[in-house]
Design a protein around this motif. Structure first.
Motif, short mmCIF file in Angstrom:
data_model
loop_
_atom_site.label_atom_id
_atom_site.label_comp_id
_atom_site.label_asym_id
_atom_site.label_seq_id
_atom_site.Cartn_x
_atom_site.Cartn_y
_atom_site.Cartn_z
N ILE A 135 0.85 -1.18 0.00
CA ILE A 135 0.00 0.00 0.00
C ILE A 135 0.89 1.24 0.00
CG2 ILE A 135 -1.80 1.27 1.21
CD1 ILE A 135 -2.65 -1.48 0.05
N ARG A 136 0.70 2.10 -0.98
CA ARG A 136 1.55 3.27 -1.11
C ARG A 136 1.45 4.14 0.14
NH1 ARG A 136 1.70 6.56 -6.70
NH2 ARG A 136 2.67 4.56 -7.25
N GLY A 137 2.60 4.43 0.71
CA GLY A 137 2.66 5.32 1.87
C GLY A 137 2.38 4.66 3.20
N GLN A 138 2.11 3.34 3.21
CA GLN A 138 1.81 2.65 4.47
C GLN A 138 2.63 1.36 4.52
OE1 GLN A 138 -2.15 2.86 6.18
NE2 GLN A 138 -2.90 3.80 4.30
N HIS A 139 3.74 1.41 5.21
CA HIS A 139 4.67 0.29 5.26
C HIS A 139 4.03 -0.91 5.95
CE1 HIS A 139 8.75 -1.50 5.38
NE2 HIS A 139 8.34 -2.03 6.52
N ALA A 140 4.01 -2.04 5.25
CA ALA A 140 3.54 -3.32 5.82
C ALA A 140 2.16 -3.18 6.48
CB ALA A 140 4.56 -3.89 6.79
N LEU A 141 1.24 -2.49 5.82
CA LEU A 141 -0.10 -2.31 6.38
C LEU A 141 -0.75 -3.65 6.67
CD1 LEU A 141 -2.49 -0.39 7.08
CD2 LEU A 141 -3.28 -0.74 4.73
N ASP A 142 -1.27 -3.80 7.88
CA ASP A 142 -1.99 -5.01 8.27
C ASP A 142 -3.46 -4.81 7.93
OD1 ASP A 142 -3.17 -7.20 9.48
OD2 ASP A 142 -1.91 -7.11 11.26
N THR A 143 -3.91 -5.44 6.87
CA THR A 143 -5.29 -5.26 6.38
C THR A 143 -6.29 -6.16 7.07
OG1 THR A 143 -5.22 -6.97 4.65
CG2 THR A 143 -4.30 -4.80 4.10
N ARG A 144 -5.82 -7.01 7.99
CA ARG A 144 -6.68 -8.06 8.53
C ARG A 144 -7.75 -7.53 9.49
NH1 ARG A 144 -1.98 -11.87 10.74
NH2 ARG A 144 -1.40 -9.81 11.58
N TRP A 177 -7.59 -7.37 12.64
CA TRP A 177 -7.67 -8.23 13.81
C TRP A 177 -7.40 -7.45 15.10
CZ3 TRP A 177 -4.59 -13.30 12.31
CH2 TRP A 177 -5.34 -14.00 11.37
N GLU A 178 -6.24 -6.84 15.15
CA GLU A 178 -5.81 -6.16 16.38
C GLU A 178 -6.32 -4.72 16.42
OE1 GLU A 178 -4.57 -8.05 18.56
OE2 GLU A 178 -4.32 -9.73 17.19
N SER A 179 -6.45 -4.12 15.25
CA SER A 179 -6.98 -2.76 15.16
C SER A 179 -7.73 -2.63 13.85
CB SER A 179 -5.85 -1.73 15.23
OG SER A 179 -4.96 -1.90 14.14
N HIS A 180 -8.68 -1.70 13.82
CA HIS A 180 -9.52 -1.51 12.64
C HIS A 180 -8.79 -0.56 11.69
CE1 HIS A 180 -13.74 -0.43 10.86
NE2 HIS A 180 -12.98 -1.11 10.04
N ALA A 181 -7.98 -1.13 10.79
CA ALA A 181 -7.13 -0.32 9.91
C ALA A 181 -7.82 0.03 8.60
CB ALA A 181 -5.83 -1.07 9.62
N VAL A 182 -8.79 -0.78 8.19
CA VAL A 182 -9.41 -0.61 6.87
C VAL A 182 -10.92 -0.74 7.01
CG1 VAL A 182 -9.45 -1.41 4.48
CG2 VAL A 182 -7.37 -1.70 5.83
N SER A 183 -11.66 0.13 6.33
CA SER A 183 -13.12 0.07 6.32
C SER A 183 -13.61 -0.26 4.92
CB SER A 183 -13.72 1.40 6.77
OG SER A 183 -13.37 1.69 8.10
#
Length: 473
Positions: A274-283, A285-291
């Motif tokens: 993901i451009r501008g987001q190193h190793a983004l965790d999309t899962r 699980w631990e935090s709501h990173a993606v909607s």
């Protein structure tokens, strides 16, 4: 998806609340009933007197192939049928290429005691098991007459591989089958010491779609990477091949062939970032990173040494900034003529993604300069298309395909008294197409080229069924 979907999601709170309320009523239980979605689905399901497969009124099914059936080449249909695709055959017939997610010790093509091994030349096996216990997975092909609804012939089409889970069709008329294992000689999982491997596993293989019984050349597509493969999809415009990986922490990959259409000739393997987001965790699980509806510009990270003897492609990818996904599984290319807009897209399922770990579906729209220098200024876009977090809608999405009328058809990969085939509209509404009562996953859903027949596997039962009825489109 059309821009109107994003507009609804982002600008109309009242609509979103009402839509969420409607969705909560779509499947009031895992029992029967889709009456509220009759306009987009096919209505209430009718109980099957045989207790195998419930379908909407007007639809019917027939079991067309079973584990242990004798084939035209003298071999047997293997257990655990999984991913499939269809191709137009001669004289209006349909060619279906089918994976088998079998491992050593499972029912395979050679019989319980390998008594049919003499019906095949050992040099046509990828792993001959030292001439004693070759791989029992691979692919079978059956030729089907949709007018008469019957199998014309079936035969082994790739042999000597392990755990062929999913894969994907190519625009040039072949099936790429994927091994979901990284077993090595001396490190054989889920089997006793009675079984022997002589090669490393974890590769993709290309199988021509042919109506004439023959075995594919068992050459591994090493440049596409060695990993716990799941599925692939091909962008016909660029020739790029996209790949999923079935691990709780996995990557999404792209293979750029040196010669589009000639996968065996080599190419560059990359991982999605993901451009501008190193190793983004999309899962989530631990935090709501993606909607749902979030869109991200994508970069691709080069990966060297795709043969990966240490099974570390994803580790190296994450270190370089690639995004993390949760059990990437089914993947399918949806063409420009199958969408509500003018762009093709790649859809893929992450079976344990989401806040409740019951699945996500993603959409990747390739750049108009996919794989070319111009994609830096006009990158591809990744969108979280669906994360229901509600088992009444869909639970553990796995294999998926596109229906003739443009909806996704998604197989649930789980156990339970009722397991579903789910339709998903371009606006993200879910409806049930079928229930099975074999307490195991659906797999390999795919439509015949004429749109008349939906083929799908009941993996645990070892059955392939053909479903017909008043399909749309």
């Amino acid at each position: 998806m059309p821009a109107s979907r994003r507009d609804f999601l982002r600008t109309s709170a009242a609509y979103a609340a009402g839509f969420a309320g409607l969705r909560s009523l779509v499947h009031p239980s895992l029992a029967r009933g889709d009456a509220l979605l009759g306009a987009i689905g096919y209505g209430e399901l009718t109980p099957d007197p045989s207790g195998l497969l419930d379908l909407p009124a007007g639809f019917s099914y027939r079991v067309v192939s079973r584990t242990g059936d004798a084939m035209d080449d003298g071999l047997l249909v293997s257990a655990s049928p999984d991913g499939m695709a269809t191709f137009a055959g001669p004289d209006g017939l349909t060619i279906v290429v089918r994976n088998h997610e079998t491992k050593p010790g499972d029912a395979g093509p050679f019989g319980e005691n390998y008594e049919r091994l003499d019906k095949i030349a050992l040099d046509r096996l990828f792993d001959d098991g030292a001439g004693r216990t070759p791989g029992v997975a691979g692919t079978t092909t059956f030729v089907y007459d949709t007018k008469r609804q019957r199998v014309v012939k079936q035969f082994q089409s790739l042999a000597g591989t392990e755990r062929n889970c999913a894969g994907g069709p190519t625009p040039w008329g072949s099936w790429v089958t994927c091994e979901e294992t990284t077993d090595t000689p001396g490190n054989l999982l889920d089997a006793s010491d009675d079984f022997t491997l002589v090669k490393e596993h974890g590769y993709c293989f290309e199988v021509p779609a042919t109506a004439e019984p023959r075995l594919a050349d068992p050459t591994p597509l090493v440049a596409m990477g060695r990993m716990r493969h799941e599925a692939i999809a091909v962008d016909p415009r660029s020739g790029a091949v996209y790949e999923t990986e079935d691990l709780d922490e996995s990557g999404i990959y792209r293979y750029l062939p040196d010669q589009p259409g000639k996968l065996v000739a080599g190419g560059q393997l990359q991982a999605l970032a993901i451009r501008g987001q190193h190793a983004l965790d999309t899962r989530n699980w631990e935090s709501h990173a993606v909607s749902v509806g979030d869109r991200f510009e994508v970069d691709w990270v080069d990966l060297d040494h795709p043969e990966s003897p240490d099974n570390d492609l994803r580790v190296r990818a994450f270190a370089a900034g690639a995004a993390r996904f949760a059990r990437g599984e089914g993947m399918w290319y949806v063409g420009e003529d199958q969408t509500a807009n003018s762009e093709g897209a790649i859809y893929f399922a992450c079976t344990s993604g989401g806040i409740k770990r019951i699945g996500q579906i993603w959409k990747y729209t390739p750049s108009r300069s996919e794989g070319q220098p111009g994609e830096r200024s006009e990158p591809g876009v990744l969108e979280l298309f669906l994360e229901p977090n509600d088992s009444r809608l869909i639970e553990n999405a796995d294999n998926l395909t596109v229906a003739p009328w443009g909806d996704l058809v998604v197989c649930e990969d789980r156990q339970g008294d009722v397991v579903r085939l789910v339709g998903v509209t371009p606006t993200g509404q879910c409806y049930t197409l079928a229930h099975n009562h074999v307490q195991g996953e659906f797999a390999g859903a795919t439509f015949s080229p004429d749109g008349s027949t939906l083929f799908v596997n009941l993996q645990t039962a070892g059955m392939t069924v053909a479903i017909t009825g008043p399909w749309r489109g």
